[in-house]
Design a protein around this motif. Structure first.
Motif, PDB file in Angstrom:
ATOM      1  N   ASP A 153       5.366   8.361   3.836  1.00  0.00           N
ATOM      2  CA  ASP A 153       5.031   7.783   5.138  1.00  0.00           C
ATOM      3  C   ASP A 153       6.245   7.549   6.033  1.00  0.00           C
TER       4      ASP A 153
ATOM      5  N   ASP B 234       0.186   4.342  -2.501  1.00  0.00           N
ATOM      6  CA  ASP B 234       0.216   5.791  -2.228  1.00  0.00           C
ATOM      7  C   ASP B 234       0.981   6.523  -3.333  1.00  0.00           C
TER       8      ASP B 234
ATOM      9  N   ASN C  37       0.814  -1.220   0.000  1.00  0.00           N
ATOM     10  CA  ASN C  37       0.000   0.000   0.000  1.00  0.00           C
ATOM     11  C   ASN C  37       0.845   1.267   0.000  1.00  0.00           C
ATOM     12  N   ASN C  38       2.095   1.160   0.420  1.00  0.00           N
ATOM     13  CA  ASN C  38       2.970   2.329   0.297  1.00  0.00           C
ATOM     14  C   ASN C  38       3.191   2.632  -1.187  1.00  0.00           C
TER      15      ASN C  38
ATOM     16  N   LYS D 229       8.823  -6.041   6.894  1.00  0.00           N
ATOM     17  CA  LYS D 229       9.082  -7.057   7.924  1.00  0.00           C
ATOM     18  C   LYS D 229      10.564  -7.416   7.883  1.00  0.00           C
TER      19      LYS D 229
ATOM     20  N   GLY E  11       4.659  -1.654   6.487  1.00  0.00           N
ATOM     21  CA  GLY E  11       4.471  -3.099   6.301  1.00  0.00           C
ATOM     22  C   GLY E  11       5.780  -3.864   6.146  1.00  0.00           C
TER      23      GLY E  11
ATOM     24  N   GLY F 241       6.510   0.914   3.361  1.00  0.00           N
ATOM     25  CA  GLY F 241       6.126   1.749   4.500  1.00  0.00           C
ATOM     26  C   GLY F 241       6.164   0.921   5.765  1.00  0.00           C
TER      27      GLY F 241
ATOM     28  N   GLU G  76      14.721  -7.142   7.641  1.00  0.00           N
ATOM     29  CA  GLU G  76      15.676  -6.536   6.709  1.00  0.00           C
ATOM     30  C   GLU G  76      15.167  -6.628   5.268  1.00  0.00           C
TER      31      GLU G  76
HETATM   32  N1  LIG Z   1      -5.417   1.825   3.219  1.00  0.00           N
HETATM   33  C1  LIG Z   1      -4.749   2.055   4.295  1.00  0.00           C
HETATM   34  O1  LIG Z   1      -5.118   1.560   5.331  1.00  0.00           O
HETATM   35  C2  LIG Z   1      -3.620   2.995   4.230  1.00  0.00           C
HETATM   36  C3  LIG Z   1      -2.308   2.587   3.945  1.00  0.00           C
HETATM   37  N2  LIG Z   1      -1.322   3.474   3.829  1.00  0.00           N
HETATM   38  C4  LIG Z   1       0.002   3.095   3.305  1.00  0.00           C
HETATM   39  O2  LIG Z   1       0.196   1.729   3.427  1.00  0.00           O
HETATM   40  C5  LIG Z   1       1.483   1.463   3.955  1.00  0.00           C
HETATM   41  C6  LIG Z   1       1.488   0.104   4.545  1.00  0.00           C
HETATM   42  O3  LIG Z   1       1.196  -0.760   3.468  1.00  0.00           O
HETATM   43  P1  LIG Z   1       1.402  -2.333   3.509  1.00  0.00           P
HETATM   44  O4  LIG Z   1       1.014  -2.826   4.837  1.00  0.00           O
HETATM   45  O5  LIG Z   1       0.695  -2.856   2.323  1.00  0.00           O
HETATM   46  O6  LIG Z   1       2.947  -2.566   3.378  1.00  0.00           O
HETATM   47  P2  LIG Z   1       4.113  -1.699   2.669  1.00  0.00           P
HETATM   48  O7  LIG Z   1       3.665  -1.153   1.405  1.00  0.00           O
HETATM   49  O8  LIG Z   1       4.639  -0.783   3.707  1.00  0.00           O
HETATM   50  O9  LIG Z   1       5.273  -2.759   2.449  1.00  0.00           O
HETATM   51  C7  LIG Z   1       5.012  -4.048   2.242  1.00  0.00           C
HETATM   52  C8  LIG Z   1       5.667  -4.505   0.939  1.00  0.00           C
HETATM   53  O10 LIG Z   1       7.012  -4.806   1.178  1.00  0.00           O
HETATM   54  C9  LIG Z   1       7.222  -6.220   1.047  1.00  0.00           C
HETATM   55  N3  LIG Z   1       8.131  -6.595   2.121  1.00  0.00           N
HETATM   56  C10 LIG Z   1       7.882  -6.601   3.447  1.00  0.00           C
HETATM   57  N4  LIG Z   1       8.975  -6.941   4.133  1.00  0.00           N
HETATM   58  C11 LIG Z   1       9.945  -7.168   3.223  1.00  0.00           C
HETATM   59  C12 LIG Z   1      11.304  -7.555   3.314  1.00  0.00           C
HETATM   60  N5  LIG Z   1      11.901  -7.765   4.497  1.00  0.00           N
HETATM   61  N6  LIG Z   1      12.014  -7.677   2.174  1.00  0.00           N
HETATM   62  C13 LIG Z   1      11.437  -7.457   0.990  1.00  0.00           C
HETATM   63  N7  LIG Z   1      10.155  -7.102   0.834  1.00  0.00           N
HETATM   64  C14 LIG Z   1       9.406  -6.956   1.934  1.00  0.00           C
HETATM   65  C15 LIG Z   1       5.865  -6.856   1.099  1.00  0.00           C
HETATM   66  O11 LIG Z   1       5.840  -8.042   0.379  1.00  0.00           O
HETATM   67  C16 LIG Z   1       5.018  -5.759   0.472  1.00  0.00           C
HETATM   68  O12 LIG Z   1       5.100  -5.805  -0.922  1.00  0.00           O
HETATM   69  C17 LIG Z   1       1.705   2.606   4.884  1.00  0.00           C
HETATM   70  O13 LIG Z   1       3.053   2.816   5.204  1.00  0.00           O
HETATM   71  C18 LIG Z   1       1.132   3.744   4.095  1.00  0.00           C
HETATM   72  O14 LIG Z   1       2.078   4.244   3.170  1.00  0.00           O
HETATM   73  C19 LIG Z   1      -1.638   4.892   3.863  1.00  0.00           C
HETATM   74  O15 LIG Z   1      -1.972   5.282   2.579  1.00  0.00           O
HETATM   75  C20 LIG Z   1      -2.761   5.146   4.783  1.00  0.00           C
HETATM   76  C21 LIG Z   1      -3.973   4.398   4.420  1.00  0.00           C
END
Ligand SMILES: NC(=O)C1=CN([C@@H]2O[C@H](COP(=O)(O)OP(=O)(O)OC[C@H]3O[C@@H](n4cnc5c(N)ncnc54)[C@H](O)[C@@H]3O)[C@@H](O)[C@H]2O)[C@@H](O)CC1
Ligand SMILES: [K+]
Length: 566
Positions: free
Chosen positions: A161, A62, A58-59, A136, A134, A132, A138
């Motif tokens: 974010d 954004d 979701n990052n 997990k 999400g 963002g 390194e």
């Molecule tokens: N709809 C919502 O609830 C909102 C979400 N928001 C955004 O959503 C973000 C969180 O989104 P997500 O929870 O989808 O996760 P992220 O988008 O922060 O990151 C997860 C991505 O990274 C990958 N990943 C995780 N750990 C990894 C690692 N160690 N090595 C390689 N790849 C890895 C995952 O497979 C996934 O593709 C927030 O930081 C913010 O930017 C904001 O827009 C606020 C609203």
């Protein structure tokens, strides 16, 4: 005061916002993308070109929404994708971007895109929407490559974010010199974007203010995206404080105040080896607004000409009994006692030890600020910490002001502490030989892998004290959950020998005026007065500041916080 939430609390917030309030994920993301575009257009009015590095969570989504708004406004937008498959929101926005004709490229061609943009001569803003909250552990695989490519090729990086790669910090955030003081050096354990600016979505994150993470963010802007304020407030355990929060947390001067009511502060500081620390702590208390300052010391600083007219010396130069110390402290009628700057922890090196002073002050109900050598005394004697915090019935508030290195040593001492048969508590009964609170704290600390602020919270709550953990980010944690503070305004120019002694004195002054009401506020006010004084001097172009500069400025900033009542 801005609320802070941890990554996991924000996940809860998102769920509650959607399930309990009916605000959909799409709606939140739309307002995030829109707010991002307006903020960036406002901050970079001459730029018209974006390269968005988008992850597949979701990052990344954004970033795609931001790209849509920029595209609609006529900007040149290119998106570098890590993957084409991702979360639902990512997928939906990717489809829209494709329909709009926005250029999408795989990561492999990112360097070519950036070369192209530079050749245009218009400059380019690189958007970090790789990961963002999400993330997990390194960053691995394509995410790692994305972070490294973006960092290598782009000079202006705007993170959405949180800078990608910032995750759960570990113990290794600061190192120590051989003499045991923290250097504040950072240790990059894994690839992380170091952003020019970070546009934080919805609310500030606690992880941003872990000392080892802050500098990756650059300048921080918080963009509201529609989370219900009540939900944020319900979840927040800590708040960011700034200059504007000071007056509400400070006991103001009253029209009829005079020296005895402005606060009577005792300062047990300085030694033959470190006489200056005692001078600075005393002067810090005066600059912080104390009405009367007593210098309890046998060191030569009692003869310092800058002190002679204002500070009342209380010589502790004989081997006085504990009863005599109590009498002396009792007769002074202190509202706060600062113990430790420039004092050795070891009792043998001075006439009256920190231990006797702390116990006597606690028994008399005198609020304490414990710094430097006083903290080291407690690190070396955990049962003493337990005694003054948990076993003396009348005790008043206790504020410990460790820097990061001292804090780490305190945590280590508590973690390695084990219940021993031979622990002796002065004046204690048999039942007091089982310090259960220490045992519980010991287990909790071992079970909490993260450092700040989690461990500071456990210690503050477990021992019923306040901790001011000093670094370029200062955390203030207290015994009551939900009332922690963070101050993000410390300039590096404040990092000089003596700055912490002055801070201890200032906190003593604020504590002496409103100690029993809210000691956390006294600590916060002291930190604000000290930090804003440093910032003000630097903004004035005063360059490398010294203790004299700082004391002069604190007189103004501390006074500014103490609004007059009536
Ligand atoms: N709809 C919502 O609830 C909102 C979400 N928001 C955004 O959503 C973000 C969180 O989104 P997500 O929870 O989808 O996760 P992220 O988008 O922060 O990151 C997860 C991505 O990274 C990958 N990943 C995780 N750990 C990894 C690692 N160690 N090595 C390689 N790849 C890895 C995952 O497979 C996934 O593709 C927030 O930081 C913010 O930017 C904001 O827009 C606020 C609203
Ligand atoms: K990011």
């Amino acid at each position: 005061m801005e609320p802070l939430l941890t990554f996991s609390e924000i996940t809860k917030l998102e769920r509650r916002t959607q399930e309990d309030w009916g605000i959909t994920g799409d709606a939140l993301m739309e307002s995030a993308g829109q707010a991002l575009f307006h903020a960036i257009a406002n901050d970079y009015p001459t730029m018209r070109s974006l390269v968005i590095f988008s992850g597949s969570g979701n990052n990344g989504a954004d970033g795609l929404v931001l790209g849509r708004y920029a595209h609609n406004a006529g900007w040149a937008v290119r998106v570098v994708l890590l993957k084409e498959k991702g979360t639902e929101l990512f997928q939906r926005n990717l489809t829209i971007c494709k329909r709009m004709g926005i250029t999408l490229e795989p990561l492999q061609s990112a360097s070519a895109i950036l070369e192209y943009c530079k050749a245009q001569g218009a400059g380019v803003l690189a958007i970090d929407a790789l990961a963002g909250i999400g993330l997990k552990g390194e960053p691995r695989g394509v995410l790692r490559d994305g972070i490294q490519t973006l960092q290598r090729y782009c000079s202006i990086i705007l993170s959405l974010d949180i800078p990608s790669g910032v995750g759960s910090p570990t113990w290794s955030g600061e190192t120590e010199t051989p003499s045991g003081t923290a250097t504040g050096e950072e240790q990059d354990s894994w690839p992380t974007i170091r952003a020019t600016r970070t546009y934080v979505l919805g609310c500030l994150k606690e992880e941003t203010f872990h000392p080892q993470n802050r500098s990756a963010h650059g300048r921080i802007t918080v963009l509201p995206i529609g989370f219900p304020r009540q939900e944020i407030q319900n979840l927040a355990q800590a708040h960011q404080i700034s200059r504007d929060d000071g007056p509400a947390m400070t006991t103001g001067l009253r029209r009829d105040d005079f020296k005895n009511r402005r606060g009577r502060v005792g300062v047990a500081a300085g030694s033959v080896r470190y006489p200056g620390a005692g001078v600075l702590a005393c002067r810090g208390s005066l600059a912080g607004g104390a009405g009367l300052v007593y210098s309890l010391t046998s060191s030569p600083h009692g003869r310092d000409p800058r002190l002679s007219e204002q500070i009342i010396p209380v010589p502790l130069d004989a081997h006085v009994s504990e009863a005599a110390i109590r009498t002396v402290l009792g007769e002074l009628g202190l509202d706060a006692l600062v113990i430790g700057p420039g004092r050795p922890p070891n009792t043998n090196l001075q006439a009256v030890g920190n231990q006797e002073l702390m116990v006597a002050a606690c028994e008399l109900g005198i609020p304490l600020v414990i710094d430097a050598g006083g903290i080291q005394s407690l690190i070396e004697d955990i049962p003493l910490l337990d005694e003054i915090c948990c076993r003396i019935p009348r005790r008043a508030p206790i504020i410990l002001t460790p820097h990061l290195g001292e804090f780490r040593r305190l945590v280590q001492a508590l973690e390695t502490w084990t219940l021993r048969e031979d622990i002796h508590f002065p004046g204690g009964s048999d039942s007091q030989k089982t310090p259960e609170n220490l045992g519980q704290l010991h287990r909790q600390l071992l079970g909490t892998p993260r450092l700040l602020p989690d461990k500071a919270r456990l210690i503050a709550q477990g021992l019923n004290l306040h901790l001011v953990v000093k670094s370029h980010i200062t955390w203030i944690c207290g015994p009551q959950p939900g009332k922690d503070f963070v101050f993000d305004g410390v300039t590096p120019e404040l990092g000089f020998g003596g700055s912490g002694d002055i801070l201890a004195g200032i906190i003593g002054a604020f504590l002496s005026r409103g100690a029993l009401r809210e000691p956390g506020h006294a600590a916060a006010s002291g930190v604000i007065a000290h930090g804003t004084a440093g910032r003000w001097l630097v903004d004035q172009g005063r360059g490398y500041i010294d203790a004299e500069d700082l004391l002069e400025a604190v007189k103004i900033t501390a006074h500014g916080l103490s609004a007059h009542e009536g």
